[in-house]
Design an enzyme around this catalytic site. Structure first.
Site, mmCIF file in Angstrom:
data_model
loop_
_atom_site.group_PDB
_atom_site.id
_atom_site.type_symbol
_atom_site.label_atom_id
_atom_site.label_comp_id
_atom_site.label_asym_id
_atom_site.label_seq_id
_atom_site.Cartn_x
_atom_site.Cartn_y
_atom_site.Cartn_z
ATOM 1 N N GLU A 269 36.334 61.065 33.957
ATOM 2 C CA GLU A 269 37.785 61.181 33.894
ATOM 3 C C GLU A 269 38.423 59.813 33.744
ATOM 4 O O GLU A 269 37.882 58.805 34.196
ATOM 5 C CB GLU A 269 38.307 61.838 35.174
ATOM 6 C CG GLU A 269 37.929 63.297 35.236
ATOM 7 C CD GLU A 269 38.376 63.971 36.518
ATOM 8 O OE1 GLU A 269 38.863 65.089 36.439
ATOM 9 O OE2 GLU A 269 38.239 63.364 37.588
ATOM 10 N N CYS B 119 43.766 53.784 33.974
ATOM 11 C CA CYS B 119 42.773 53.680 35.052
ATOM 12 C C CYS B 119 41.468 54.208 34.462
ATOM 13 O O CYS B 119 41.385 55.368 34.057
ATOM 14 C CB CYS B 119 43.251 54.540 36.222
ATOM 15 S SG CYS B 119 42.070 54.633 37.559
ATOM 16 N N CYS C 78 29.092 57.926 41.577
ATOM 17 C CA CYS C 78 29.010 56.621 42.237
ATOM 18 C C CYS C 78 27.988 56.721 43.361
ATOM 19 O O CYS C 78 27.891 57.742 44.034
ATOM 20 C CB CYS C 78 30.375 56.242 42.807
ATOM 21 S SG CYS C 78 30.387 54.632 43.634
ATOM 22 N N CYS D 205 31.187 56.559 49.784
ATOM 23 C CA CYS D 205 32.323 56.502 50.724
ATOM 24 C C CYS D 205 32.723 57.940 51.097
ATOM 25 O O CYS D 205 32.875 58.791 50.218
ATOM 26 C CB CYS D 205 33.501 55.769 50.105
ATOM 27 S SG CYS D 205 33.078 54.102 49.541
ATOM 28 N N CYS E 246 35.847 59.912 49.413
ATOM 29 C CA CYS E 246 36.061 59.804 47.964
ATOM 30 C C CYS E 246 35.321 60.905 47.199
ATOM 31 O O CYS E 246 34.121 61.115 47.397
ATOM 32 C CB CYS E 246 35.584 58.427 47.492
ATOM 33 S SG CYS E 246 35.549 58.241 45.703
ATOM 34 N N CYS F 31 44.021 58.274 43.265
ATOM 35 C CA CYS F 31 42.891 57.488 43.751
ATOM 36 C C CYS F 31 41.930 58.353 44.546
ATOM 37 O O CYS F 31 42.335 59.067 45.458
ATOM 38 C CB CYS F 31 43.368 56.391 44.696
ATOM 39 S SG CYS F 31 44.104 55.029 43.858
HETATM 40 N N1 SAH Z 1 34.636 51.929 43.389
HETATM 41 C C1 SAH Z 1 35.724 51.023 43.355
HETATM 42 C C2 SAH Z 1 36.715 51.443 42.297
HETATM 43 C C3 SAH Z 1 37.364 52.777 42.547
HETATM 44 S S1 SAH Z 1 39.011 52.473 42.896
HETATM 45 C C4 SAH Z 1 36.372 50.912 44.704
HETATM 46 O O1 SAH Z 1 36.046 51.707 45.567
HETATM 47 O O2 SAH Z 1 37.163 50.007 44.895
HETATM 48 C C5 SAH Z 1 39.508 53.883 43.721
HETATM 49 C C6 SAH Z 1 40.309 53.531 44.948
HETATM 50 O O3 SAH Z 1 40.704 54.737 45.609
HETATM 51 C C7 SAH Z 1 39.502 52.739 45.947
HETATM 52 O O4 SAH Z 1 40.328 51.825 46.628
HETATM 53 C C8 SAH Z 1 39.057 53.844 46.896
HETATM 54 O O5 SAH Z 1 38.651 53.351 48.123
HETATM 55 C C9 SAH Z 1 40.276 54.693 46.961
HETATM 56 N N2 SAH Z 1 40.041 56.066 47.402
HETATM 57 C C10 SAH Z 1 38.873 56.745 47.393
HETATM 58 N N3 SAH Z 1 39.053 58.000 47.873
HETATM 59 C C11 SAH Z 1 40.378 58.095 48.166
HETATM 60 C C12 SAH Z 1 41.188 59.159 48.659
HETATM 61 N N4 SAH Z 1 40.687 60.357 48.916
HETATM 62 N N5 SAH Z 1 42.511 58.899 48.846
HETATM 63 C C13 SAH Z 1 43.038 57.690 48.535
HETATM 64 N N6 SAH Z 1 42.333 56.671 48.045
HETATM 65 C C14 SAH Z 1 41.011 56.866 47.864
HETATM 66 FE FE1 SF4 Z 2 32.397 54.709 44.809
HETATM 67 FE FE2 SF4 Z 2 34.489 56.145 45.568
HETATM 68 FE FE3 SF4 Z 2 33.441 54.372 47.244
HETATM 69 FE FE4 SF4 Z 2 34.769 53.515 45.067
HETATM 70 S S1 SF4 Z 2 35.626 54.663 46.789
HETATM 71 S S2 SF4 Z 2 32.815 52.772 45.837
HETATM 72 S S3 SF4 Z 2 34.243 55.145 43.598
HETATM 73 S S4 SF4 Z 2 32.415 56.214 46.479
#
Ligand code: SAH
Ligand code: SF4
Length: 342
Positions: free
Chosen positions: A86, A100, A107, A111, A114, A336
Site C-alpha cells: 500500500e 507515504c 515488516c 511492533c 502495528c 500510520c
Molecule cells: N518502520 C518504520 C517506518 C514506518 S512509519 C518505523 O516504524 O518508523 C509508520 C509510523 O507509524 C511509525 O512511527 C510507527 O511506529 C507508527 N505506527 C505503527 N502502528 C501505529 C498505530 N497503530 N497507530 C499510530 N501509529 C502507528
Molecule cells: Fe515495522 Fe510497523 Fe514497527 Fe515500523 S512500526 S518497524 S513498519 S512493525
C-alpha cells in the site's frame, strides 16, 4: 519504471541516446501513464516499449479517498510474485501533496501496535518498486487534474527502511536526481524504529534528508515489551546513534510518540520522555510528535485527547518542542500503522 533496464533495452535495440532522455522526461518528469502519451517518439517505438518495458512494476488493485479528501490510499499488486503493498497520498495543507511509500512487503520488526508488523516480512521491495510508487502518484495527480505541489516523500509506509537500506538508499538517489524525479533532499523523510547501524550510515550518506525516530517508549522495560527492536538496540544505543547524527548534521530529528491509553501516557511516562530527550542534548534540534494510536483491532486504546494535551504540556514546560499530530486517512485504513496490504 526500471530506468537501468530501459537504458539497456534502448542501447541493445540500437536507439540513439536522446530517445532515452525523451522517454525519461515523458514518464518520470511529465507523469505519462502510457508510452502513447509521449508524442515525441515514433509510433513503432511506443508499441515496442508497451510490449517490452512496463512503466509500473505493479497492478493498481484499488484506490480509495478519505471522506475529507485529504488522503488517498492505493492497493498495489506486485508483478513479481503477486504480493500486495500500500501507498498513501496525503494533503497536509490545501494544495500540497506528500506521498507515504512502502519499502518492504510486511515488516520483520514486530511492533505490537502495528498492522504491518503483524504480517511478518515477506520480502524487500526493489528500488524500482519503491520509486514507482511515487511515479504512480505523479500519474494519479495528472490524470485526476489535481492542482498543487507534490514535493514531499515520506518513507513511512510498510516496512523498516534500514532493513532494506541498500535499495532505499538507491531510491533516495533516484528520487533526488535532477535528471530524474528531481525532489529536493529536504523534501524526503525516512522513519525508523531505531535500527542503530542504519541511523549511523544515514548520518554519513544522506545528510540533507530528514530523519524520524519511532521512539514511543522512554523506558527500556516498556519499549522491549512492545518493540522487539529494543532488545538489539536499546535506548542508550539509540541515544548514542542520535548523538552521532547530530554531531554530523545540524538538522532537526523528529521523535514520534504513539499515545496508548494506560500504557505510555501517564505523567511519569512524560517525565521519562522529557528526561530521555534532554539526555540526547541539542534539544533545539529535537521535535516530538504525539500521535494518538490508530486502531488496528488489537488490545490497545488511543489515549484520551485531554491526556494527550496534558502530556504535551509537560514537554512544553520543559521547553521541549512538541506537537500533537492530526491523523489523516484513518477512515480508509491509510493512517500510520494501519497499512496491511488488504
Ligand atoms: N518502520 C518504520 C517506518 C514506518 S512509519 C518505523 O516504524 O518508523 C509508520 C509510523 O507509524 C511509525 O512511527 C510507527 O511506529 C507508527 N505506527 C505503527 N502502528 C501505529 C498505530 N497503530 N497507530 C499510530 N501509529 C502507528
Ligand atoms: Fe515495522 Fe510497523 Fe514497527 Fe515500523 S512500526 S518497524 S513498519 S512493525
Amino acid at each position: 519504471m526500471d530506468i537501468a533496464y530501459l537504458s539497456r533495452y534502448l542501447t541493445e535495440h540500437k536507439y540513439p541516446a536522446f530517445r532515452t532522455k525523451q522517454i525519461i522526461k515523458g514518464v518520470i518528469q511529465d507523469g505519462c501513464a502510457t508510452y502513447a502519451e509521449i508524442t515525441t517518439i515514433p509510433r513503432a517505438l511506443q508499441e515496442e516499449l508497451t510490449r517490452d518495458v512496463p512503466i509500473l512494476p505493479f497492478a493498481v488493485v484499488s484506490v480509495h479517498t478519505s471522506h475529507d479528501g485529504q488522503a488517498v490510499k492505493a492497493l498495489l499488486q506486485l508483478t513479481d510474485g503477486g504480493h500486495m503493498i500500500e501507498t498513501v497520498l496525503i494533503s497536509p495543507k490545501p494544495g500540497m501533496w506528500s506521498a507515504c511509500i512502502s519499502c518492504q512487503v510486511g515488516c520483520a520488526m514486530g511492533c505490537a501496535f502495528c498492522a504491518t508488523g503483524k504480517l511478518g516480512l515477506k520480502r524487500n521491495l526493489t528500488t524500482d518498486e519503491i520509486t514507482s510508487q511515487v511515479l504512480f502518484w505523479r500519474q494519479y495527480l495528472k490524470k485526476q487534474q489535481i492542482a498543487g505541489t507534490f514535493d514531499n516523500i515520506v518513507y513511512m509506509g510498510m516496512g523498516e527502511p534500514f532493513m532494506n537500506w541498500k535499495n532505499v538508499r538507491e531510491s533516495i538517489s533516484i528520487l533526488t536526481d535532477k535528471t530524474l524525479f528531481s525532489f529536493s533532499n529536504r523534501g524526503l523523510s525516512v522513519s525508523t524504529s531505531g535500527v542503530v547501524p542504519g541511523i549511523k550510515d544515514f548520518a554519513d550518506t544522506c545528510p540533507q534528508v530528514n530523519l524520524a525516530i519511532s521512539l514511543h517508549f522512554a523506558s527500556d522495560e516498556k519499549r522491549t515489551m512492545y518493540m522487539p527492536v529494543n532488545t538489539g538496540y536499546d535506548l542508550s544505543a539509540l541515544r548514542e546513534a542520535l548523538q552521532y547524527y547530530l554531531s554530523k548534521n545540524k538538522r532537526k530529528i523528529f521523535i514520534e510518540y504513539i499515545m496508548l491509553k494506560g500504557i505510555n501516557d501517564t505523567p511519569e511516562d512524560a517525565r521519562l520522555l522529557a528526561q530521555y530527550v534532554s539526555s540526547i542534548g541539542h534539544m533545539q534540534l529535537l521535535h516530538i510528535n504525539l500521535i494518538r494510536y490508530n486502531s488496528i483491532g488489537e488490545n490497545f486504546i488511543p489515549s484520551d485527547r485531554d491526556t494527550v494535551k496534558k502530556f504535551q504540556s509537560v514537554m512544553q514546560k520543559m521547553h521541549i518542542p512538541c506537537t500533537i499530530r492530526k491523523s489523516v486517512g484513518d477512515d480508509i485504513s491509510g493512517a500510520c500503522g494501519q497499512l496491511a496490504g488488504k
